[in-house]
Every structure is written in structure tokens, then in C-alpha cells.
Design an enzyme around this catalytic site. Structure first.
Site, mmCIF file in Angstrom:
data_model
loop_
_atom_site.group_PDB
_atom_site.id
_atom_site.type_symbol
_atom_site.label_atom_id
_atom_site.label_comp_id
_atom_site.label_asym_id
_atom_site.label_seq_id
_atom_site.Cartn_x
_atom_site.Cartn_y
_atom_site.Cartn_z
ATOM 1 N N ASP A 132 -2.703 -3.270 2.963
ATOM 2 C CA ASP A 132 -2.813 -3.321 4.566
ATOM 3 C C ASP A 132 -4.847 -3.935 4.490
ATOM 4 O OD1 ASP A 132 -0.668 -1.873 4.490
ATOM 5 O OD2 ASP A 132 -1.675 -0.406 5.075
ATOM 6 N N TYR A 134 4.331 2.404 13.127
ATOM 7 C CA TYR A 134 3.686 3.315 11.739
ATOM 8 C C TYR A 134 2.367 3.834 12.812
ATOM 9 C CZ TYR A 134 0.348 2.836 7.934
ATOM 10 O OH TYR A 134 -0.743 3.544 7.068
ATOM 11 N N ASP A 178 -7.230 -3.866 5.667
ATOM 12 C CA ASP A 178 -8.432 -3.238 6.426
ATOM 13 C C ASP A 178 -9.384 -3.780 5.107
ATOM 14 O OD1 ASP A 178 -7.758 -0.953 5.469
ATOM 15 O OD2 ASP A 178 -6.744 -0.433 6.848
ATOM 16 N N GLU A 234 0.633 -1.271 0.009
ATOM 17 C CA GLU A 234 0.053 0.149 -0.293
ATOM 18 C C GLU A 234 1.350 1.726 -0.135
ATOM 19 O OE1 GLU A 234 -4.256 -0.488 2.493
ATOM 20 O OE2 GLU A 234 -3.866 1.442 2.735
#
Length: 866
Positions: free
Chosen positions: A114, A328, A116, A10
Site C-alpha cells: 500500500d 476497500y 502509505d 500487502e
DNA sequence: GCAAGGTC
């Protein structure tokens, strides 16, 4: 040749981490739109060549097609039924092209986005760009990882799954709903109120399912404050002196709202005069260490303790992350994975002079596991990754980093323990007490001292002891309203109600500030403006749902059905859109209720602004409204004409446009390099010639050729063949830097100059001339327009004190020697050396358009020999 | 000139 496997993350940093882990550090890296890391390895038992690259967040975003872009033409109600399409979010980055190129010849695609919903959606954006699945022999896999650690990456690699279409579709649904609802309401409100009021002070009166409830919280608090009625109260405060200490005793009744009754108690206690110690209790209390730090908590502390707004805080955190100092920074989780290497992290920080010795103690005495918090399954809590000093980071980043370190050390330190002593007293049958606190174990508060327990020592008392009262005060106070909502409280409310995400909370707060709905005051308190208050009170009158946080949770709940595969994507979108469409229609119908509030706060257009220039239609003066968006308003015609924004606007010598008779204006953009140009208010808004594809001030209109409102055609873009102000009359020669034309700045005296009508190129003409003007003649050599210079008598470079000189700025030796070129971007100052410029034989309009008049000649102007 | 969501 070994088969090729393309892997896409990403963001560039994740691509790097994945490639580093899977290649064991032996890889080659090349630049592209984003970096590509290559190495050989095995995949499903085969020898393969890996390429790891990344996108930069979403590749696409949704938009309405061009025929729905004109605010004046499209009825906002039609937007609910309008088609939408995906466009590249950042066309300049060429991510789509990059992915398609890198996918050439790859037999497998592994998606490392990622984990999600958004990541799942980006998976399908990547698939689309790479053209995978067109051919069945090419396979697509999804890697699911919970952190960017060697362990998780290897584990994900050996447990590849399929991307989840349902989750991706849920995001598509959200995008469509947010776009249609937000844009429809925004355009309607903006058009309605800006067409009526002159001092709204906001370019756009926006609405959004996140920003509006966010504003709602701020206004709700404001309304609590303004409707607050203070009440007087009284409290009896006896004092005693014990072992040399004066102590104020707290009343069990706390306070009373009746002065007579309070006064009666004061009298009773004074008459008695003696307190008796009726109880002594001691209790061990515990203040627990924090759990892991997530984004929202970082933003709250940054705002309340460090004074950093969420946007700055995120920028700093982002930088600390990309530089490798912290993990992060966008995470919801406050609990650490069981595998987390605390010792390793401590050892990485132990050399730090600021808390090295504290860490040594932790390592020696044994640190604790953090309290279990919530695990959102995204990234681990924000954790320091390596040691840094203030010199390395700069003050602001250091303060944030310092907090991250202190918080992390706090999470694995002991809890704070303290002894709380309560002494109870009785006098005249009334009960009083005082409290002492004594810390026994500082625990995490020694590294987070601002959370320390306040110690209060009490002198010794014995039960049954009787003590004389030294005085009895009757305190008179009054209740006070709550303070304005602090930014940190707002973040808590947004999180609680699911408004925005860890990554977008800061954006919404920033939004309502930029739209002039709230202002951040000292102590980062959010104070709503009259505009913000009128909007929310208006929604409350018409349809309170519109500004309540439930509006977001409703959308979330609906799209979750799609994500779980429980409902069909299109049906859900249709259902939700229809509901909002009904709300929109009702809102439009009832807008008078909101308007009544606006009427009380703002002045109508006809009362705003100062008379500036004459309208070409009715020949009466129009009013200039300087508040954003700046515009002219003709009260007689009831027409609004937008003018270039960000510049100073004044009348241009009462000259009028030959096309429409409107008086010309001069706009001066700020700064020494700022252009000064003339424009006609009417032409500026409605360019009269076809084929004008360059508009001044038009934002990312792209090549669609659609004319954006408030962006238009100043004289320097006008191809009128005979008007003395047009580019035909004022253009001198082609720009050496671009396709534009160098135009004489009409009011630049005495520092006469030419500027490019397209780029930032500037050319200074002989300074101190009385007058410089263009002629109708062209240079026989280079076809530039001949200019006429009337030098100052005292400084004239001409022989015998002559002042008038006519020539070509490129070919006339005298003029050429007096000309100087300046360009902000590529060179600060460049004297006219010979033979250095490209010859670019063209000017603005030759060969294109101009169908309205004669075909425009290409004067073949150039900077040859300049 | 519009939304909210990624990321820079």
C-alpha cells in the site's frame, strides 16, 4: 529459462487483483502461506516469469528481548534505554519463510505494498525476508498505485520507482517510541496499583499514546456533566390562530434567566393582545449532497444510525470487501479520482430491486459528479462494487452495505432544495417569528430519507395584518448538561486530533472498553468507569500532557521529520525517548497524587476478598481476590500469589503441599470438558523444579523458557517423586494425541476421568465407581500405572457382587471395555476399538530435567492396543 | 499481562 520476477502485495486480495490485471486473467495459482499467482509476461522488454504473492500486513513487530520481559525483575525506567528487536508478528503464518522461498531464483523484486508510510515500511520487511540487495545483480522496485484498477496497476508497472527508506524509518521510529512509552507506563501503573488494591477489576492498567487520549475525551465529557450547574430559564410563548391553524410564536429573545423580567414581558404581551405581521421573507435554501464515504464516516454512521460498534462495523465492511461487494473499506479519502467510472458502477447496481428504479432515473436524467472532498492519496471512497440482496449478506452486513449504496447514490444525486419562509411579528415592541419549510427538489434525500428536510406548512399571512393572540404561556425550563460522549462523537474527536488511523480507531475504542475504563451504554454512549476517571484525573494532576491528544501529534510531527528526510532517525528517536523518560520519572515521583484518587475509589488488598487457604510461611489464612487478575493475598507476609485465571477456585480438602506447606487449591475450568486440577499457590507461581518447560496458562511464552507471572505449575505438571498429587503419582499413561501424560482428575467422581496435562484429550473411566485411584504398580505389559477401582455395589460389573478391581486400563479386558475416549478437536466420541492408536512411548518428564531429584523414569506409557 | 500499526 526466463528470468523470474517476484511481486509482493500487502494482502492476498491485492496480489490477486494485480496478477489478474497483469496476466489478463491467464495465470495459475497455488497455495502457500499466502497464494502465489504465476504467469509469463514481459518486464523491461524481456520475456519473464512472474510470481505474485503477498504478506498479510506487517511481517514483523517490535519487542523487548527476553531479559526485559519479566515484570518483577525489570525496572520500567530501564525500558527506555533497552534494546528492541523485530519478531515475526504471526509466527504461525511463516510469512518470512514463504517470502524467502519464493524469492529463490528471482532476479527482480517488485513491491506492491500500500502506498502509505506503513506500506513503505513493509517494503523493507519484505526486502529483508527475500534477501534481495545482497547481490547487486538483483534489483528491487517499488510500484506506486493509487487504486487497484487496471489503469492504475498498468500505469504503476510502467513507472516503477525505488522504495522510500525515510518513510520506512519514520515507522520504525514510531514503533520504538510507542513500545517503550506504552510498556513502561503500563507496567509501572499495573504493578503499583495492583499491588495495592483488590477491586480494580482490570487485568492490566494500560497506558498508550492513543488509548489514553481516547479515554481522556470520554472523561472530559463526564467531568463536564458532573460539574454542570443547571440554571432555570423562562420564555414567553404567545399562540395565535390563523386560518384555523394554531401557531406557537418563537421569541426573538429566545429565553431569559430572570423570572421577574420574563413575567413582565408575558404581562405586557397579554395586555397588548394583538400581534402585527411586520415581515415576510422567503429564501431558497440548499442542503448539499454528501461527498464520498471514508472509513471514519462509515464508522460514525454505523455507530449512530445502525447501532454497530466500530469493531463490528469494520468486520462487516471487511467481509463485504473480500466478497467483492464494496471497495476497500480503509480509506481516508472522500473525493473520487477524476477517472472514476460512475456509469459503470451505476450499471453494476441497476438490477438491484432496492434501488434499481432510482438508478434508472439517475442514468436517464444524468447523475452529477460528486462534490470534491479530500484526497488522501490512498484508496477511493468506499463504493459499492456489485449488487447484493439481504439474503446474500445476512441482516447486519446488508444494513451496512445498504448504507454504502445509499451514500454512494447520494453523492451523485442532486442537492436538496427547499423554500424557507420566515414570518415576523411584533407585539408590545417585542419581536416573534415562525418558520415554514417547503421542499422543492428532494434530490439525494429521496435515497437518504433520514437526511430529508422537515416540512412545516404555514398559513397565508399578509404584511401589516393584525392577529389576536389566543394565549400567552410562560415556559419554565432549565439548562441541561450535555449527554455522555457518543461513540460517533468520539470518532470525530479522534479523527480531528489524529488519534489512531482509519484502521486502528476501532481498536483503541475497543481497548478502553476491554480494560474497563469505559462502558458502552444504550445509544452507544461512552460512560467512564471509576477506574477510567481516576486515571485521567490522576494524569491531569501530575502531568496533563500524558492524557492530552497533543501527545500523539507530537510523536507524529517528530517522525514526519524522519519521513521527509529532514532529521536523522536515531537522533529523533533518542530525543523523543528522553523526553518521555523524563515525564515517566516525574510521573513515578508524583504517583501519590494519582494514588489519592485511587484510595478514594478502591479498597486495599487487605480489605478485599475472602479467607480461603493457609499460607505455608506464616500459617495464617490468605485472602482470595476474585476480581481480575484473581490472586491470593497473604496479609501477614504481604505477598501476592496469582492463581489460574478463568477457573473456579476452592480449597482442596485442606491438603498441603509437601514442599512448602501451602494448602492446595482446586481449579475448575468452565465447561463440561474443562479440566479440574489441584495446585499449590506457591509452586504455581514459583515452579520448584528445573526443566519444566511447559507452563499451564502461559501465553505465547514461546520456547524462551522464561516463566511468565501468573502462569505456572499445577500439580499435574509437578515431577515431585513422592507427593501423591504430582504427575508421577497421578499420571496413568501417555496421551495418544500428544507428548503429554494422562492424569487422573482428582475430583471427577462419579464421572471419573483422565485428562491430558498438555492437550485437550479426555478419557472417561468406568462411571459410577465409588473411588478410582492410582497405585504404585505398573502394568507388566505396557508399563502404564495400575489403577484401583472400587465399584458401586449395585452397579458393579464384577462377579458375585465384588466391588474392588485392580488393573491396567489398556491391558485389563474389563477396564478397557469400560473406558471411553473423547477429544474435542478431532473426534467427538471414539469407543475403544483395538489397534487404532499410535503407540507413543513417553510421558511428561522422562529423560529431561529433574535434576533436583532422582532422574525420573520414563514409564513408557502407551495407548498400544487401545 | 504491556503500545500501535498492518491485516484475517
Amino acid at each position: 529459462m526466463a528470468p523470474k520476477v517476484l511481486m509482493v502485495a500487502e494482502k492476498p486480495s491485492i496480489a490477486l487483483s494485480i496478477a489478474s490485471v497483469l496476466s489478463g486473467g491467464r495465470m495459475s495459482t497455488r497455495r502457500g502461506s499466502t497464494e502465489v499467482h504465476e504467469f509469463d509476461g514481459t518486464f523491461q522488454g524481456f520475456h519473464v516469469h512472474y510470481k505474485v504473492t503477498s504478506v498479510i500486513g506487517h511481517v514483523f513487530s517490535v519487542e523487548f528481548p527476553a531479559n526485559f520481559q519479566d515484570w518483577t525483575v525489570t525496572d520500567p525506567l530501564d525500558l527506555f534505554e533497552a534494546p528492541i528487536h523485530k519478531v515475526e508478528s504471526n509466527p504461525k503464518a511463516h510469512i518470512g519463510r514463504h517470502l524467502s522461498q519464493e524469492a529463490q531464483g528471482c532476479s527482480h523484486l517488485v513491491l506492491w505494498l500500500d502506498c502509505d508510510r506503513e506500506g513503505e515500511n513493509i517494503c523493507f520487511e519484505v526486502i529483508e525476508c527475500t534477501g534481495f540487495r545482497v547481490n547487486n545483480s538483483r534489483r528491487v522496485y517499488r510500484a506506486r498505485f493509487s487504486s487497484v484498477t487496471e489503469k492504475d496497476i498498468t500505469k504503476a508497472m510502467s513507472n516503477l520507482v525505488e522504495p522510500n527508506k525515510h518513510e520506512a524509518l519514520a515507522v520504525d521510529a514510531r514503533q520504538e517510541i510507542d513500545l517503550k512509552v506504552g510498556v513502561a507506563f503500563t507496567r509501572f501503573q499495573t504493578n503499583y496499583f495492583q499491588g495495592k488494591y483488590g477491586n480494580l477489576d482490570s487485568r492490566v492498567i494500560s497506558y498508550g499514546p492513543c488509548q489514553t487520549p481516547t479515554l481522556g475525551f470520554c472523561v472530559q465529557r463526564y467531568l463536564q456533566i458532573t460539574t454542570f450547574k443547571p440554571e432555570k430559564f423562562w420564555a414567553v410563548q404567545p399562540y395565535i390562530i390563523q386560518k384555523g391553524y394554531e401557531l406557537k410564536l418563537e421569541w426573538e429573545r429566545n429565553k431569559l434567566f430572570d423570572s421577574d423580567v420574563a413575567g413582565m414581558f408575558q404581562k405586557l404581551i397579554m395586555e397588548d393582545g394583538i400581534v402585527e405581521v411586520t415581515g415576510i421573507s422567503e429564501k431558497q435554501e440548499c442542503k448539499t449532497r454528501p461527498s464520498g464515504l471514508n472509513t471514519v464516516n462509515l464508522l460514525k454512521v454505523a455507530s449512530s444510525a445502525l447501532g454497530f460498534g466500530p469493531q463490528l462495523a469494520m468486520q462487516l465492511a471487511e467481509r463485504l470487501y473480500t466478497q467483492g461487494f464494496i471497495s476497500y473499506p480503509r480509506t481516508e479519502s472522500t473525493s473520487y479520482p477524476s477517472s472514476f467510472d460512475f456509469r459503470g458502477t451505476l450499471e453494476a447496481l441497476v438490477k438491484n430491486p432496492a434501488w434499481g428504479s432510482y438508478i434508472q432515473t439517475l442514468l436517464a436524467d444524468g447523475y452529477l459528479k460528486p462534490r470534491s472532498g479530500t484526497d488522501a492519496g490512498d484508496h477511493p471512497p468506499i463504493t459499492p462494487m456489485c449488487s447484493a440482496t439481504e439474503d446474500m449478506l445476512g441482516t447486519d452486513a446488508w444494513r451496512l452495505y445498504q448504507y454504502v449504496c445509499q451514500h454512494f447514490l447520494g453523492t451523485i444525486s442532486p442537492d436538496c432544495k427547499y423554500l424557507r419562509t420566515k414570518i415576523e411579528f411584533s407585539v408590545a415592541e417585542e419581536i416573534f417569528h415562525c418558520i415554514g419549510q417547503c421542499v422543492t427538489i428532494k434530490g439525494f434525500t429521496s435515497i437518504m430519507p433520514w437526511l430529508g428536510v422537515n416540512e412545516t406548512n404555514l398559513p397565508q399571512f399578509t404584511k401589516g395584518e393584525k392577529i389576536e393572540i389566543s394565549k400567552v404561556d410562560l415556559y419554565e425550563g432549565k439548562t441541561v448538561p450535555p449527554d455522555y460522549l457518543s461513540e460517533s462523537e468520539l470518532i470525530s474527536l479522534m479523527e480531528k486530533h489524529g488519534i489512531g488511523t482509519d484502521a486502528s480507531i476501532s481498536v483503541h475504542i475497543n481497548n478502553i472498553c476491554e480494560r474497563n475504563y469505559v462502558q458502552v451504554q444504550a445509544g452507544r454512549k461512552l460512560v467512564p468507569t471509576p477506574l477510567g476517571i481516576s486515571l485521567i484525573r490522576g494524569y491531569q494532576c501530575i502531568d496533563p500532557d500524558l492524557c492530552l491528544p497533543d501527545i500523539r501529534s507530537f510523536i507524529e510531527q517528530q517522525i514526519t521529520l524522519v519521513a521527509n528526510g529532514q532529521a536523522n532517525h536515531s537522533l529523533v528517536v533518542q530525543h523523543v525517548i528522553q523526553q518521555f523518560k523524563r515525564k515517566f520519572s516525574y510521573f513515578v515521583k508524583q504517583i501519590d497524587e494519582m494514588d489519592a484518587l485511587f484510595e478514594a475509589q478502591f479498597s486495599p488488598l487487605s480489605d478485599s476478598g475472602r479467607l480461603l487457604s493457609k499460607c505455608g510461611k506464616c500459617l495464617r489464612y490468605m485472602k482470595f481476590i476474585s476480581s481480575q487478575p484473581s490472586r491470593l493475598y497473604c496479609g501477614t507476609c504481604e505477598e501476592v500469589y496469582y492463581v489460574p485465571q478463568n477457573g473456579a477456585i476452592k480449597l482442596y480438602k485442606e491438603l498441603a503441599c509437601p514442599l512448602d506447606n501451602f494448602e492446595l487449591l482446586i481449579c475448575s475450568l468452565p465447561g463440561p470438558q474443562g479440566k479440574t486440577f489441584s495446585f499449590c499457590p506457591y509452586c504455581y507461581n514459583s515452579p520448584p523444579f528445573e526443566g519444566i518447560d511447559t507452563l499451564f496458562g502461559a501465553s505465547k511464552a514461546g520456547g524462551s523458557g522464561k516463566l511468565g507471572k501468573g502462569a505456572g505449575m499445577p500439580c499435574f505438571l509437578c515431577p515431585h517423586p513422592t507427593c501423591q498429587h504430582s504427575v508421577i503419582a497421578q499420571g496413568v499413561c501417555g496421551c495418544p494425541e500428544c507428548n503429554g501424560t494422562l492424569v487422573l482428575d482428582p475430583v471427577s467422581a462419579p464421572k471419573w476421568r483422565l485428562y491430558c496435562n498438555t492437550c485437550n484429550c479426555l478419557v472417561f473411566l468406568p462411571e459410577g465407581a465409588h473411588r478410582i485411584s492410582t497405585t504404585k504398580e505398573r502394568c507388566s505389559e505396557c508399563d502404564s500405572i495400575i489403577i484401583e477401582v472400587d465399584f458401586n455395589k449395585k452397579t458393579t460389573p464384577l462377579k458375585d457382587g465384588a466391588t474392588l478391581h485392580i488393573g491396567c486400563i489398556l491391558c485389563d479386558e474389563l477396564l478397557h471395555s469400560l473406558v471411553e475416549m473423547k477429544h474435542g478437536k478431532y473426534f467427538s466420541k471414539r469407543m475403544g476399538g483395538r489397534g487404532r492408536m499410535r503407540g507413543k512411548g513417553r510421558s511428561g518428564y522422562g529423560g529431561r530435567g529433574g535434576r533436583g531429584g532422582r532422574k525420573l523414569e520414563d514409564p513408557k506409557m502407551s495407548f498400544r492396543g487401545f
